[in-house]
Design a protein around this motif. Structure first.
Motif, PDB file in Angstrom:
ATOM      1  N   LEU A  71      54.891  32.017  59.117  1.00 15.57           N
ATOM      2  CA  LEU A  71      53.445  32.151  59.034  1.00 15.57           C
ATOM      3  C   LEU A  71      52.862  32.315  60.432  1.00 15.57           C
ATOM      4  O   LEU A  71      53.378  31.766  61.412  1.00 15.57           O
ATOM      5  CB  LEU A  71      52.820  30.929  58.354  1.00 15.57           C
ATOM      6  N   LEU A  72      51.797  33.072  60.510  1.00 14.63           N
ATOM      7  CA  LEU A  72      51.072  33.305  61.755  1.00 14.63           C
ATOM      8  C   LEU A  72      49.631  32.872  61.570  1.00 14.63           C
ATOM      9  O   LEU A  72      48.998  33.225  60.570  1.00 14.63           O
ATOM     10  CB  LEU A  72      51.121  34.784  62.144  1.00 14.63           C
ATOM     11  N   ARG A  73      49.108  32.104  62.515  1.00 16.78           N
ATOM     12  CA  ARG A  73      47.718  31.664  62.424  1.00 16.78           C
ATOM     13  C   ARG A  73      46.795  32.862  62.583  1.00 16.78           C
ATOM     14  O   ARG A  73      46.871  33.608  63.559  1.00 16.78           O
ATOM     15  CB  ARG A  73      47.425  30.627  63.499  1.00 16.78           C
ATOM     16  N   LEU A  74      45.925  33.047  61.604  1.00 13.78           N
ATOM     17  CA  LEU A  74      44.998  34.176  61.612  1.00 13.78           C
ATOM     18  C   LEU A  74      43.648  33.798  62.214  1.00 13.78           C
ATOM     19  O   LEU A  74      43.124  34.505  63.085  1.00 13.78           O
ATOM     20  CB  LEU A  74      44.802  34.692  60.186  1.00 13.78           C
ATOM     21  N   SER A  75      43.072  32.689  61.781  1.00 14.93           N
ATOM     22  CA  SER A  75      41.742  32.314  62.241  1.00 14.93           C
ATOM     23  C   SER A  75      41.508  30.839  61.961  1.00 14.93           C
ATOM     24  O   SER A  75      42.253  30.201  61.213  1.00 14.93           O
ATOM     25  CB  SER A  75      40.659  33.161  61.557  1.00 14.93           C
ATOM     26  N   GLN A  76      40.444  30.333  62.574  1.00 17.08           N
ATOM     27  CA  GLN A  76      40.020  28.953  62.345  1.00 17.08           C
ATOM     28  C   GLN A  76      38.514  28.937  62.126  1.00 17.08           C
ATOM     29  O   GLN A  76      37.780  29.666  62.798  1.00 17.08           O
ATOM     30  CB  GLN A  76      40.399  28.057  63.538  1.00 17.08           C
ATOM     31  N   HIS A  77      38.080  28.090  61.184  1.00 21.71           N
ATOM     32  CA  HIS A  77      36.682  28.054  60.778  1.00 21.71           C
ATOM     33  C   HIS A  77      36.223  26.607  60.632  1.00 21.71           C
ATOM     34  O   HIS A  77      37.039  25.704  60.394  1.00 21.71           O
ATOM     35  CB  HIS A  77      36.488  28.801  59.451  1.00 21.71           C
ATOM     36  N   VAL A  78      34.921  26.422  60.753  1.00 26.34           N
ATOM     37  CA  VAL A  78      34.297  25.116  60.553  1.00 26.34           C
ATOM     38  C   VAL A  78      33.188  25.299  59.533  1.00 26.34           C
ATOM     39  O   VAL A  78      32.299  26.146  59.702  1.00 26.34           O
ATOM     40  CB  VAL A  78      33.731  24.549  61.869  1.00 26.34           C
ATOM     41  N   LEU A  79      33.214  24.504  58.467  1.00 24.31           N
ATOM     42  CA  LEU A  79      32.219  24.584  57.413  1.00 24.31           C
ATOM     43  C   LEU A  79      31.633  23.206  57.152  1.00 24.31           C
ATOM     44  O   LEU A  79      32.210  22.177  57.543  1.00 24.31           O
ATOM     45  CB  LEU A  79      32.822  25.138  56.112  1.00 24.31           C
ATOM     46  N   LEU A  80      30.492  23.182  56.470  1.00 25.51           N
ATOM     47  CA  LEU A  80      29.858  21.938  56.068  1.00 25.51           C
ATOM     48  C   LEU A  80      30.423  21.480  54.732  1.00 25.51           C
ATOM     49  O   LEU A  80      30.861  22.295  53.907  1.00 25.51           O
ATOM     50  CB  LEU A  80      28.346  22.119  55.965  1.00 25.51           C
ATOM     51  N   SER A  81      30.380  20.179  54.501  1.00 26.18           N
ATOM     52  CA  SER A  81      30.883  19.654  53.237  1.00 26.18           C
ATOM     53  C   SER A  81      30.036  20.112  52.061  1.00 26.18           C
ATOM     54  O   SER A  81      30.504  20.124  50.919  1.00 26.18           O
ATOM     55  CB  SER A  81      30.927  18.125  53.293  1.00 26.18           C
ATOM     56  N   SER A  82      28.784  20.499  52.303  1.00 29.87           N
ATOM     57  CA  SER A  82      27.931  20.988  51.225  1.00 29.87           C
ATOM     58  C   SER A  82      28.168  22.459  50.922  1.00 29.87           C
ATOM     59  O   SER A  82      27.627  22.971  49.931  1.00 29.87           O
ATOM     60  CB  SER A  82      26.459  20.776  51.589  1.00 29.87           C
ATOM     61  N   GLN A  83      28.937  23.150  51.733  1.00 31.88           N
ATOM     62  CA  GLN A  83      29.240  24.550  51.480  1.00 31.88           C
ATOM     63  C   GLN A  83      30.430  24.671  50.547  1.00 31.88           C
ATOM     64  O   GLN A  83      31.159  23.711  50.295  1.00 31.88           O
ATOM     65  CB  GLN A  83      29.481  25.280  52.807  1.00 31.88           C
ATOM     66  N   THR A  84      30.650  25.876  50.034  1.00 34.38           N
ATOM     67  CA  THR A  84      31.592  26.074  48.942  1.00 34.38           C
ATOM     68  C   THR A  84      32.852  26.789  49.416  1.00 34.38           C
ATOM     69  O   THR A  84      32.929  27.306  50.547  1.00 34.38           O
ATOM     70  CB  THR A  84      30.932  26.896  47.826  1.00 34.38           C
ATOM     71  N   LEU A  85      33.822  26.825  48.518  1.00 38.70           N
ATOM     72  CA  LEU A  85      35.029  27.607  48.775  1.00 38.70           C
ATOM     73  C   LEU A  85      34.703  29.088  48.902  1.00 38.70           C
ATOM     74  O   LEU A  85      35.369  29.815  49.639  1.00 38.70           O
ATOM     75  CB  LEU A  85      36.037  27.386  47.640  1.00 38.70           C
TER      76      LEU A  85
END
Length: 340
Positions: free
Chosen positions: A113-127
């Motif tokens: 596997l190769l790391r593509l990206s990293q993200h930060v979301l809020l717990s109130s946001q959705t999949l």
């Protein structure tokens, strides 16, 4: 700090090259100032560190077993975090931040596997919010399909990867802890997976036990039972697979960006481009389908090699399709590098 950093890099490089048994090209040496050129406070710091009685302080050749060379996924095309927020502040004072890392399978080794990206979301946001901000090479392929370039026309084609809404998506599904979360479109892959399971006998060992969850655009992170560092699965665009991992969960801090800026993309690895299969020297620009001269379909080829091949002739020429591959130096990689 600069002296410590440069000294550490020089020591690590020296140890790594001394322990390396291959004859590969040596890395560029790290410039370390001569003792006579150092400032007085730097000299005092160096003498204090050299006089340390800790035996574990200096690095030895045994440290080479624990030194990892730089990887492709360590590179970040983003100069700063990219915001995909709506501009509306969350009213929840106890909002949590979800740190997610996306992985891709390598084309030459599906077990890696190769790391593509990293993200930060809020717990109130959705999949669904997470799915919309995941950059994927498959999003840029459909735009060029069927648009055969005219040789010498100078036509510029750019991929459609900047569209985070993924309009016209052919379907998607996420698997988290035995639960499937579809996107609710006409090509909902959750429905298709359950249809596939119905064709398998219940006594077969390979039949997994899956449950149906809400749509990914309705499933908030706060409503999920997540496990840290547990690989989860995403399927979309036919057979494009990603794995994603929840790396970290913590409360939103006042020093963090305002909640109106989330989701954030904090890391984006440069894409690995396929080389031309004719010259094997430069990245391919076209995918050729149905050309009997090339021996396989699709066949990825660069622009000079395709010009030297010449236009297909004969009865089979009508069956040949040229699909321009996305130009990532002008596509979503550059768009994500800009600020919000």
């Amino acid at each position: 700090m600069g002296h410590i950093s440069r000294g550490h890099q020089a020591a690590v490089q020296s140890i790594y090259e001394s322990a390396e048994s291959t004859s590969r090209r040596k890395r560029r040496k790290v410039a370390v100032p001569e003792p006579g050129d150092e400032q007085a406070d730097v000299v005092a710091l160096r003498l204090s560190m050299d006089s340390s009685k800790l035996k574990c302080w200096p690095l030895t050749l045994h440290a080479a077993s624990f030194i990892r060379p730089p990887k492709h996924s360590d590179r970040n095309t983003l100069e700063r975090a990219k915001s995909f927020g709506t501009g509306i502040d969350s009213s929840n004072e106890h909002e949590a931040l979800i740190f997610v890392t996306i992985y891709n399978k390598l084309s030459w080794g599906h077990r890696q596997l190769l790391r593509l990206s990293q993200h930060v979301l809020l717990s109130s946001q959705t999949l669904g919010d997470l799915y919309n901000v995941i950059p994927c090479q498959s999003d840029a392929i459909d735009q060029g399909a069927g648009n055969e370039p005219t040789q010498g026309s100078g036509e510029e084609l750019t991929p459609n990867g900047t569209d985070t809404s993924r309009e016209g998506s052919s379907g998607a599904v996420m698997w988290i802890n035995g639960t499937l979360y579809g996107d609710g479109d006409s090509g909902d892959y959750a429905e298709k997976l359950f249809e596939l399971l119905d064709t398998l006998h219940s006594d077969r060992k390979e039949r997994p036990e899956l449950a149906r969850g809400p749509l990914m655009h309705d499933a908030t992170f706060a409503s999920l039972c997540l496990r840290l560092h547990q690989p989860y699965w995403l399927l979309h665009a036919g057979n494009c697979e990603h794995h994603f991992v929840i790396e970290h969960i913590r409360l939103h801090h006042p020093a963090d960006p305002p909640t109106s800026e989330y989701p954030l993309t904090t890391h984006l690895t440069p894409p690995l481009l396929d080389l031309c299969r004719a010259c094997n020297k430069v990245p391919a620009m076209y995918a050729i389908l149905g050309d009997v001269r090339l021996g396989e379909s699709p066949f990825v080829i660069c622009a000079p090699c395709w010009r030297w091949m010449g236009e297909p002739t004969g009865a089979s020429a009508e069956d040949v399709t040229v699909v321009p591959l996305p130009k990532y130096e002008r596509g979503w990689v550059r768009q994500l590098s800009s600020t919000a």
